[in-house]
Motif scaffolding. Sequence first.
Motif, PDB file in Angstrom:
ATOM      1  N   PHE A 146       0.106   0.543  13.903  1.00 33.32           N
ATOM      2  CA  PHE A 146       1.421   0.111  14.376  1.00 33.32           C
ATOM      3  C   PHE A 146       1.737  -1.301  13.876  1.00 33.32           C
ATOM      4  O   PHE A 146       2.859  -1.572  13.435  1.00 33.32           O
ATOM      5  CB  PHE A 146       1.445   0.155  15.901  1.00 33.32           C
ATOM      6  CG  PHE A 146       2.691  -0.418  16.518  1.00 33.32           C
ATOM      7  CD1 PHE A 146       3.862   0.319  16.578  1.00 33.32           C
ATOM      8  CD2 PHE A 146       2.689  -1.701  17.040  1.00 33.32           C
ATOM      9  CE1 PHE A 146       5.018  -0.207  17.154  1.00 33.32           C
ATOM     10  CE2 PHE A 146       3.835  -2.234  17.608  1.00 33.32           C
ATOM     11  CZ  PHE A 146       5.000  -1.486  17.667  1.00 33.32           C
ATOM     12  N   GLU A 150       4.850  -2.543  11.527  1.00 38.62           N
ATOM     13  CA  GLU A 150       5.792  -3.578  11.932  1.00 38.62           C
ATOM     14  C   GLU A 150       5.837  -4.725  10.923  1.00 38.62           C
ATOM     15  O   GLU A 150       6.900  -5.302  10.681  1.00 38.62           O
ATOM     16  CB  GLU A 150       5.422  -4.104  13.319  1.00 38.62           C
ATOM     17  CG  GLU A 150       5.615  -3.088  14.430  1.00 38.62           C
ATOM     18  CD  GLU A 150       6.993  -2.457  14.392  1.00 38.62           C
ATOM     19  OE1 GLU A 150       7.983  -3.183  14.574  1.00 38.62           O
ATOM     20  OE2 GLU A 150       7.072  -1.234  14.169  1.00 38.62           O
ATOM     21  N   SER A 183       9.592   3.076  15.777  1.00 35.37           N
ATOM     22  CA  SER A 183       8.549   2.191  16.296  1.00 35.37           C
ATOM     23  C   SER A 183       8.393   2.350  17.803  1.00 35.37           C
ATOM     24  O   SER A 183       7.273   2.321  18.331  1.00 35.37           O
ATOM     25  CB  SER A 183       8.878   0.738  15.953  1.00 35.37           C
ATOM     26  OG  SER A 183       8.864   0.530  14.555  1.00 35.37           O
ATOM     27  N   LYS A 231       9.735   7.875   9.866  1.00 37.66           N
ATOM     28  CA  LYS A 231       9.382   6.888   8.837  1.00 37.66           C
ATOM     29  C   LYS A 231       9.261   7.539   7.462  1.00 37.66           C
ATOM     30  O   LYS A 231       9.557   6.914   6.446  1.00 37.66           O
ATOM     31  CB  LYS A 231       8.073   6.190   9.223  1.00 37.66           C
ATOM     32  CG  LYS A 231       8.163   5.372  10.504  1.00 37.66           C
ATOM     33  CD  LYS A 231       6.846   4.708  10.842  1.00 37.66           C
ATOM     34  CE  LYS A 231       6.912   3.983  12.176  1.00 37.66           C
ATOM     35  NZ  LYS A 231       7.847   2.858  12.177  1.00 37.66           N
TER      36      LYS A 231
END
Length: 556
Positions: A146, A150, A183, A231
């Motif tokens: 993650f 980001e 996200s 994504k």
Amino acid sequence: MGDVPVPNLLPLPVLLPLLGAALALAFRRSDRLQRIVSIAALAGVVVVAAVLVWQTDVSGPQVLWLGAWQEPLGISLVADRLSALMLLVSSVVTLLVLLFAIGQGHADSDDEVARETPLSIFHPTYLVLTAGVANAFLAGDLFNLFVGFEILLFSSYVLITLGGSASRIHAGTTYVVVSLLSSALFLIGIAATYAATGTVNLAQLAIRIGGLDPGVALVLQLCLLTAFAIKAAVFPMSAWLPDSYPTAPAPVTAVFAGLLTKVGVYAIIRTQTLLFPASPLTDLLLWAALLTMVIGILGAVSQSGLKRILSFTLVSHIGYMIFGIALSTQAGTAGAIFYVVHHIIIQTSLFLITGLVERIGGSTSLHRLGGLALASPLLATLFFVSAMNLSGVPPLSGFLAKIGLVDAGIAVGTPLAWVVVAGGIVTSLLTLYALSKVWSQAFWRPLSEAREVAELAAEEAADEAEQFEQAELDAGRRPGGAATITAAPTGVALAVDTSPRALPRMMLGATAAMTAVGLLITLVAGPLQAFTERAAADLRQRDPYITSVLPEEVRR
């Protein structure tokens, strides 16, 4: 004398770009120093990635635990054959795209708009993006994955809006909203996974998820898969991509098209093989693969702008990778990995070529382009090679990648697998049609004919704008800005650029090098296919990854 211990190289693909970003920011007043630092950092990552590919193939997965936490509580970086290969391909792409961007910066140094663009932030932001991609590939737990997402998304927000034009801000807004949604879903999935299993370490999750209630495991899988599918631009969560990528600067679009969606595909491969090897969602993934391929390529066929055509083909060919993953076999996984490697290189090449087309022709609209083969025979050759490669024309790597997936689908032999195989063949033919249209119109149509087409399209657009304004007035509304309409709503310009600019050598050289890498994949297809098969075998077995990461007492 004992053996000299080999230093662990795993932190370097992340640390080198971050250190380079810090130095590039410190040298923001010196373009030359920024370029030197950026090239050195990315060249170093290429070397490290090549060594990691060799190490993982010879010695198995490489693991590094960070911090003083007791395993498996700390942060782990893990490189196996899959992640090392992805790291090598991505580092080669980022280095060549950087050279293209530097060449573009040199060529545009006298342009007033270019001088007003805050290019001093390009190098540090681009290096941070590279660090985020590397961190995602090497992450040994869901939360670090993650973090990698980001990092690369934060830097991509800056790059996609570089220059601050209205179109880029609008596209960046769409991109930001979609990225934040994915996200948020990913973070929810991480929280739910930790609540159900007590860990986010991938190796430990591979052991514990098997003991969960099947319904709970299915919910976790759906949550993670949905986040990664957004994504990766898998249908029906792919509509954002064609509206976001084409407005960015040429090098930014190229690296986005080549890499960002593939990080999502990598995450799907990793989680589907390691955490959910006996997936109940096989048929769902096969349908997603089929719809992604077919709807994406139908979108490409209907477009008249080169950037949008390539954006839709990018979406479409993600379907091939999802197809290989959905088959849940070693051959299918190997085919998906091979296709990812091929597609990263070829799609990046085509977007770099598009940047050169826009530079020499003044547009990427097929209504305006013509005579490019005479203006630049080398550019025509580069486009033809990459277009045929993407279309799957034998004996190029695109053909070999598709044949591998077709064979894997036939081996599975279910009716749905046969349907997806047929869809893949149709998609390949339509890809050839869409790119052949670009080849005939942009490169071989006389420029005088292109001028007539552009003028006719502009007249039609002006009529549409006038009708729109009249309709607004008839409805009693004041059209916002309608009196100042000077171009077609469809993006067709009113004038044809009759004095194309010469192509800078550095931009052309970087594009040629990227195309050559695509041909190199064809030349080394045998060894590469064998490597991907070994990587797929490790992924399907899972034991090499788990035993390398976790101590024996933790595995029990």
